[in-house]
Design a protein around this motif. Structure first.
Motif, short mmCIF file in Angstrom:
data_model
loop_
_atom_site.label_atom_id
_atom_site.label_comp_id
_atom_site.label_asym_id
_atom_site.label_seq_id
_atom_site.Cartn_x
_atom_site.Cartn_y
_atom_site.Cartn_z
N PRO A 68 75.34 108.90 46.54
CA PRO A 68 76.46 109.23 47.63
C PRO A 68 77.14 107.93 48.23
CG PRO A 68 74.69 110.65 47.97
CD PRO A 68 74.12 109.61 47.12
N LYS A 69 76.61 107.09 48.38
CA LYS A 69 77.27 105.75 48.89
C LYS A 69 77.88 105.23 47.91
CE LYS A 69 74.16 105.11 52.95
NZ LYS A 69 73.13 104.12 53.37
N ALA A 70 77.50 105.12 46.63
CA ALA A 70 78.10 104.56 45.54
C ALA A 70 79.37 105.58 45.18
CB ALA A 70 77.35 104.25 44.33
N ASP A 71 79.25 106.46 45.15
CA ASP A 71 80.39 107.75 45.06
C ASP A 71 81.37 107.47 45.91
OD1 ASP A 71 80.97 110.93 45.10
OD2 ASP A 71 81.03 109.84 43.02
N ALA A 72 80.92 107.22 47.14
CA ALA A 72 82.10 107.00 48.15
C ALA A 72 82.90 105.98 47.95
CB ALA A 72 81.50 107.14 49.74
N GLN A 73 82.28 104.73 47.41
CA GLN A 73 82.88 103.54 47.13
C GLN A 73 84.07 103.82 45.68
OE1 GLN A 73 82.89 100.30 48.92
NE2 GLN A 73 82.25 101.82 50.10
N LEU A 74 83.33 104.64 44.90
CA LEU A 74 84.03 104.55 43.72
C LEU A 74 85.29 105.55 44.23
CD1 LEU A 74 84.07 104.48 40.76
CD2 LEU A 74 83.09 106.71 40.50
N HIS A 75 85.19 106.47 45.00
CA HIS A 75 86.29 107.35 45.51
C HIS A 75 87.46 106.46 45.79
CE1 HIS A 75 88.37 110.39 47.51
NE2 HIS A 75 88.71 109.59 48.46
N ILE A 76 87.22 105.35 46.45
CA ILE A 76 88.44 104.41 46.81
C ILE A 76 88.94 103.75 45.31
CG2 ILE A 76 89.01 102.36 47.81
CD1 ILE A 76 86.47 102.84 49.73
N ILE A 77 88.41 103.53 44.74
CA ILE A 77 88.80 103.03 43.20
C ILE A 77 89.68 104.43 42.55
CG2 ILE A 77 88.26 102.04 41.10
CD1 ILE A 77 86.11 100.42 42.56
N VAL A 78 89.11 105.09 42.35
CA VAL A 78 89.69 106.75 41.77
C VAL A 78 90.89 106.74 42.44
CG1 VAL A 78 89.39 108.84 41.19
CG2 VAL A 78 87.46 107.42 40.72
N ALA A 79 90.99 106.89 43.88
CA ALA A 79 92.36 107.04 44.36
C ALA A 79 93.34 105.87 44.07
CB ALA A 79 91.98 106.99 45.79
N ASP A 80 92.98 104.90 43.99
CA ASP A 80 94.06 103.91 43.66
C ASP A 80 94.45 103.75 42.18
OD1 ASP A 80 94.02 102.75 46.07
OD2 ASP A 80 92.81 101.09 45.46
N MET A 81 93.49 104.11 41.18
CA MET A 81 93.74 104.49 39.84
C MET A 81 94.86 105.62 39.70
SD MET A 81 90.56 103.55 37.48
CE MET A 81 89.48 104.79 38.03
N SER A 82 94.35 106.84 40.23
CA SER A 82 95.15 108.16 40.27
C SER A 82 96.55 107.77 40.97
CB SER A 82 94.57 108.95 41.17
OG SER A 82 93.29 109.34 40.56
N GLU A 83 96.93 106.97 41.92
CA GLU A 83 98.04 106.57 42.44
C GLU A 83 98.88 105.88 41.72
OE1 GLU A 83 100.09 104.24 46.09
OE2 GLU A 83 98.14 104.98 46.22
N VAL A 139 90.86 98.63 38.65
CA VAL A 139 89.97 98.26 37.46
C VAL A 139 89.30 96.87 37.77
CG1 VAL A 139 89.88 97.42 34.89
CG2 VAL A 139 91.17 99.71 35.63
N ASN A 140 90.01 95.92 38.46
CA ASN A 140 89.29 94.69 38.69
C ASN A 140 88.44 94.69 39.91
OD1 ASN A 140 90.46 93.28 36.43
ND2 ASN A 140 92.07 92.27 37.70
N ALA A 141 88.80 95.80 41.07
CA ALA A 141 88.01 95.95 42.01
C ALA A 141 86.89 96.84 41.50
CB ALA A 141 88.84 97.08 43.08
N TYR A 142 86.96 97.62 40.47
CA TYR A 142 85.62 98.16 40.08
C TYR A 142 84.76 96.90 39.59
CZ TYR A 142 82.69 100.38 36.43
OH TYR A 142 81.54 100.67 35.67
N GLY A 143 85.16 95.98 38.84
CA GLY A 143 84.35 95.15 38.34
C GLY A 143 83.81 94.21 39.20
N LYS A 144 84.49 94.17 40.66
CA LYS A 144 83.92 93.21 41.58
C LYS A 144 83.02 94.04 42.49
CE LYS A 144 85.56 90.65 45.32
NZ LYS A 144 87.02 90.14 46.25
N TYR A 145 82.91 95.14 42.28
CA TYR A 145 82.02 95.92 43.33
C TYR A 145 81.06 96.89 42.52
CZ TYR A 145 84.93 94.28 47.33
OH TYR A 145 85.60 93.76 48.12
#
Length: 158
Positions: A99-114, A139-145
């Motif tokens: 769940p904590k990783a999912d919450a972080q991924l949510h931020i990236i998914v929201a940016d990708m969706s936008e 995508v670069n943020a994903y690779g960093k985190y």
């Protein structure tokens, strides 16, 4: 019945927050608004997330140079948006993270969706290239985190 894209995106954006909101209620924590490492380490990934993000990375790598040079056509942006949309839907449907990783991924998914929506022309044709850049940044943020073996950052235009 297969959900439509708007429904999948709504689920992508709402589900992680809903899951995290329950945790917030129990522990007095709010959903994170900025990306953070997992106690100084990258978050774990699963096969579905790595597969989806690899496909998105490839699409960004192919589309970004043409977008930056002004040579991308509406059809290029549309195809890019369709690829990103399909992969976000795949990730949401198949990815199973802590769940904590999912919450972080949510931020990236929201940016990708936008970024995907901007690339599809939903803020006007002149902004489409900036949508590709926004997806590239996510995508670069994903690779960093997130821990994704062999991940390489996308070279951003100057």
């Amino acid at each position: 019945m297969k959900p439509t894209l708007p429904l999948l995106l709504a689920m992508a954006l709402a589900a992680p927050l809903g899951a995290f909101a329950a945790d917030a209620h129990d522990h007095g924590k709010a959903a994170p608004h900025k990306l953070e490492l997992n106690a100084g380490k990258k978050w774990s990934t699963d096969d579905a997330l790595r597969q989806g993000m690899t496909t998105i990375h490839a699409s960004v790598s192919q589309t970004l140079p043409a977008a930056h040079s002004g040579k991308a056509k509406a059809s290029d942006y549309d195809a890019f948006g369709q690829t990103v949309s399909a992969q976000i839907a795949y990730i949401v449907e198949n990815c199973k993270l802590d769940p904590k990783a999912d919450a972080q991924l949510h931020i990236i998914v929201a940016d990708m969706s936008e970024g995907m929506e901007i690339a599809q022309g939903k803020q006007g044709d002149k902004k489409r290239a900036s949508g590709v850049v926004k997806v590239a940044q996510a995508v670069n943020a994903y690779g960093k985190y997130f821990d994704h073996a062999g991940w390489k950052a996308i070279q951003m235009p100057h």
